[in-house]
Motif scaffolding. Structure first.
Motif, PDB file in Angstrom:
ATOM      1  N   LEU A  52       0.823  -1.217   0.000  1.00 49.04           N
ATOM      2  CA  LEU A  52       0.000   0.000   0.000  1.00 49.04           C
ATOM      3  C   LEU A  52       0.854   1.263   0.000  1.00 49.04           C
ATOM      4  N   TYR A  53       2.081   1.166   0.561  1.00 49.66           N
ATOM      5  CA  TYR A  53       2.983   2.319   0.673  1.00 49.66           C
ATOM      6  C   TYR A  53       3.913   2.468  -0.542  1.00 49.66           C
ATOM      7  N   ALA A  54       3.950   1.451  -1.406  1.00 56.32           N
ATOM      8  CA  ALA A  54       4.858   1.504  -2.569  1.00 56.32           C
ATOM      9  C   ALA A  54       4.352   2.554  -3.560  1.00 56.32           C
ATOM     10  N   LEU A  99      -3.398   7.815  11.177  1.00 60.16           N
ATOM     11  CA  LEU A  99      -2.743   6.909  10.215  1.00 60.16           C
ATOM     12  C   LEU A  99      -3.513   5.591  10.126  1.00 60.16           C
ATOM     13  N   GLU A 100      -3.867   5.056  11.280  1.00 65.25           N
ATOM     14  CA  GLU A 100      -4.586   3.772  11.303  1.00 65.25           C
ATOM     15  C   GLU A 100      -5.949   3.891  10.624  1.00 65.25           C
ATOM     16  N   ALA A 101      -6.601   5.066  10.811  1.00 65.02           N
ATOM     17  CA  ALA A 101      -7.925   5.242  10.198  1.00 65.02           C
ATOM     18  C   ALA A 101      -7.834   5.222   8.679  1.00 65.02           C
ATOM     19  N   VAL A 103      -5.052   3.576   6.966  1.00 63.32           N
ATOM     20  CA  VAL A 103      -4.410   2.343   6.500  1.00 63.32           C
ATOM     21  C   VAL A 103      -5.212   1.072   6.835  1.00 63.32           C
ATOM     22  N   HIS A 104      -5.760   1.013   8.033  1.00 61.89           N
ATOM     23  CA  HIS A 104      -6.418  -0.248   8.442  1.00 61.89           C
ATOM     24  C   HIS A 104      -7.604  -0.661   7.565  1.00 61.89           C
ATOM     25  N   PRO A 105      -8.473   0.284   7.141  1.00 62.16           N
ATOM     26  CA  PRO A 105      -9.559  -0.160   6.236  1.00 62.16           C
ATOM     27  C   PRO A 105      -9.027  -0.747   4.927  1.00 62.16           C
TER      28      PRO A 105
HETATM   29  C1  LIG Z   1       4.589   3.368  11.902  1.00 61.43           C
HETATM   30  C2  LIG Z   1       5.280   2.803  10.669  1.00 61.43           C
HETATM   31  C3  LIG Z   1       5.368   3.842   9.573  1.00 61.43           C
HETATM   32  C4  LIG Z   1       6.706   2.385  11.069  1.00 61.43           C
HETATM   33  O1  LIG Z   1       7.317   1.710  10.010  1.00 61.43           O
HETATM   34  P1  LIG Z   1       8.779   1.040  10.206  1.00 61.43           P
HETATM   35  O2  LIG Z   1       9.152   0.397   8.920  1.00 61.43           O
HETATM   36  O3  LIG Z   1       9.686   2.091  10.735  1.00 61.43           O
HETATM   37  O4  LIG Z   1       8.616  -0.053  11.365  1.00 61.43           O
HETATM   38  P2  LIG Z   1       7.709  -1.359  11.478  1.00 61.43           P
HETATM   39  O5  LIG Z   1       6.570  -1.339  10.507  1.00 61.43           O
HETATM   40  O6  LIG Z   1       8.607  -2.535  11.426  1.00 61.43           O
HETATM   41  O7  LIG Z   1       7.098  -1.204  12.936  1.00 61.43           O
HETATM   42  C5  LIG Z   1       7.939  -0.960  14.051  1.00 61.43           C
HETATM   43  C6  LIG Z   1       7.220  -1.280  15.329  1.00 61.43           C
HETATM   44  O8  LIG Z   1       6.031  -0.494  15.453  1.00 61.43           O
HETATM   45  C7  LIG Z   1       4.924  -1.328  15.752  1.00 61.43           C
HETATM   46  N1  LIG Z   1       3.741  -0.795  15.072  1.00 61.43           N
HETATM   47  C8  LIG Z   1       3.533  -0.642  13.752  1.00 61.43           C
HETATM   48  N2  LIG Z   1       2.304  -0.187  13.514  1.00 61.43           N
HETATM   49  C9  LIG Z   1       1.726  -0.022  14.724  1.00 61.43           C
HETATM   50  C10 LIG Z   1       0.446   0.393  15.139  1.00 61.43           C
HETATM   51  N3  LIG Z   1      -0.499   0.734  14.249  1.00 61.43           N
HETATM   52  N4  LIG Z   1       0.181   0.403  16.473  1.00 61.43           N
HETATM   53  C11 LIG Z   1       1.119   0.036  17.372  1.00 61.43           C
HETATM   54  N5  LIG Z   1       2.359  -0.389  17.027  1.00 61.43           N
HETATM   55  C12 LIG Z   1       2.640  -0.402  15.720  1.00 61.43           C
HETATM   56  C13 LIG Z   1       5.291  -2.706  15.163  1.00 61.43           C
HETATM   57  O9  LIG Z   1       4.675  -3.733  15.885  1.00 61.43           O
HETATM   58  C14 LIG Z   1       6.787  -2.746  15.348  1.00 61.43           C
HETATM   59  O10 LIG Z   1       7.141  -3.272  16.598  1.00 61.43           O
HETATM   60  C15 LIG Z   1       4.512   1.553  10.135  1.00 61.43           C
HETATM   61  O11 LIG Z   1       4.628   0.502  11.042  1.00 61.43           O
HETATM   62  C16 LIG Z   1       3.059   1.847   9.879  1.00 61.43           C
HETATM   63  O12 LIG Z   1       2.738   2.481   8.883  1.00 61.43           O
HETATM   64  N6  LIG Z   1       2.159   1.381  10.757  1.00 61.43           N
HETATM   65  C17 LIG Z   1       0.727   1.603  10.571  1.00 61.43           C
HETATM   66  C18 LIG Z   1       0.107   0.450   9.856  1.00 61.43           C
HETATM   67  C19 LIG Z   1      -0.059  -0.715  10.776  1.00 61.43           C
HETATM   68  O13 LIG Z   1      -0.838  -0.672  11.719  1.00 61.43           O
HETATM   69  N7  LIG Z   1       0.705  -1.774  10.491  1.00 61.43           N
HETATM   70  C20 LIG Z   1       0.663  -2.985  11.239  1.00 61.43           C
HETATM   71  C21 LIG Z   1       0.172  -4.129  10.418  1.00 61.43           C
HETATM   72  S1  LIG Z   1      -1.587  -4.121  10.237  1.00 61.43           S
END
Ligand SMILES: CC(C)(COP(=O)(O)OP(=O)(O)OC[C@H]1O[C@@H](n2cnc3c(N)ncnc32)[C@H](O)[C@@H]1O)[C@@H](O)C(=O)NCCC(=O)NCCS
Ligand SMILES: Nc1ncnc2c1ncn2[C@@H]1O[C@H](COP(=O)(O)OP(=O)(O)OP(=O)(O)O)[C@@H](O)[C@H]1O
Length: 250
Positions: A52-54, A99-101, A103-105
């Motif tokens: 989704l981020y690409a 961000l979650e609002a 990306v998650h949907p």
């Molecule tokens: C915050 C972002 C940009 C960080 O990216 P990055 O490549 O630097 O790190 P990575 O993805 O490996 O995550 C790092 C740590 O953060 C934690 N984390 C990631 N997303 C979340 C979140 N929504 N809530 C809590 N912790 C989170 C992960 O468990 C991990 O331990 C990325 O994780 C992101 O966009 N998260 C939102 C999307 C999401 O919820 N992804 C989880 C899979 S559904």
């Protein structure tokens, strides 16, 4: 007592949706790789977010609108480092929600398509690999939740062996995750990754076999039931036709 475990509503014979999760360094990625080698359809939530981020990905424009061009990289995709700086940390919890609002949907829609496709192909089971399954209360999308877990000391050794990892970073990551003990309690099945790779793989193979057998048995029962209903319908029809014929002869 009613079960407190939130699970999906599933009709007998449907593709079994298995959720796979585990804390940092517990071996979830290793188990996930084995499942893919066994040709089990697997949806990886992290891989979905990367897609989704690409550049051209569905999340790129909405994230640019929400957080500005600073979150874009040179290729026109999302710069995860820049986004991370904006949303990570106590002070940024509102931004993380924002961000979650967005990306998650999108992740959910992709997951729904994956499950629907697996069901349409008649797969016996499919797997949702979700690191934050319990943190985001996603167990309601699964029929069976599997947690990969090893003793804490082993987890610590594995994680600290990673380059760039420090005891402080490890402690901070652990503090943000649902504790392993809680995950184990909430799980339907635990894969013990504190053993040799071979033994753990054996557990995964047994689990897959069990899931396949469960759905095959359900489908066989459904087939027998359908045949029985059809047989009864044919017999009733024949009896009715016979009665009508007899009456018209009188
Ligand atoms: C915050 C972002 C940009 C960080 O990216 P990055 O490549 O630097 O790190 P990575 O993805 O490996 O995550 C790092 C740590 O953060 C934690 N984390 C990631 N997303 C979340 C979140 N929504 N809530 C809590 N912790 C989170 C992960 O468990 C991990 O331990 C990325 O994780 C992101 O966009 N998260 C939102 C999307 C999401 O919820 N992804 C989880 C899979 S559904
Ligand atoms: N029995 C076992 N089962 C799984 N992994 C094992 C086992 N024994 C040793 N390991 C090793 O432990 C490490 C676990 O790493 P892996 O990347 O699978 O964990 P993870 O839980 O996905 O971690 P993260 O959440 O940080 O990505 C791997 O190097 C793996 O080879």
């Amino acid at each position: 007592m009613a079960s407190e475990k939130a699970r999906r509503r599933r009709s007998l014979g449907d593709t079994l949706v298995v959720g796979l999760t585990g804390s940092i360094g517990m071996g979830k990625s290793t188990v996930s790789k084995w499942l893919q080698e066994m040709q089990i359809p697997l949806d990886d939530a992290d891989a979905t977010v990367h897609r989704l981020y690409a550049p051209g990905g569905e999340a790129v424009l909405p994230l640019k609108e929400a957080f500005g061009s600073q979150v874009l990289n040179e290729e026109g995709g999302i710069d995860r480092g820049a986004l991370s700086k904006l949303v990570v940390g106590e002070a940024n919890s509102e931004r993380l929600k924002q961000l979650e609002a967005i990306v998650h949907p999108l992740v959910e829609a992709s997951r729904d398509r994956f499950i629907h496709d697996a069901q349409r192909r008649g797969e016996l089971l499919c797997v949702l690999d979700i690191p934050l399954l319990f943190e985001k209360q996603l167990e309601k999308h699964c029929d069976l939740v599997v947690v990969v877990s090893a003793p804490a000391e082993q987890q610590r050794r594995r994680v600290l062996a990673r380059p760039e990892m420090t005891p402080e970073k490890f402690t901070a990551i652990l503090a943000k995750q649902v504790p392993d003990g809680v995950k184990r309690e909430k799980a339907d099945r635990v894969v013990d990754s504190g053993l040799s790779l071979e033994e753990t793989k054996g557990q995964v193979e047994s689990l897959v076999k069990e899931c396949r057998q469960q759905v095959e048995a359900e489908r066989a029962r459904e087939k027998t039931w359908h045949r029985l209903v059809l047989g009864c319908a044919i017999l009733s029809g024949a009896a009715l036709a016979f009665a009508v014929a007899r009456r018209s002869r009188q």
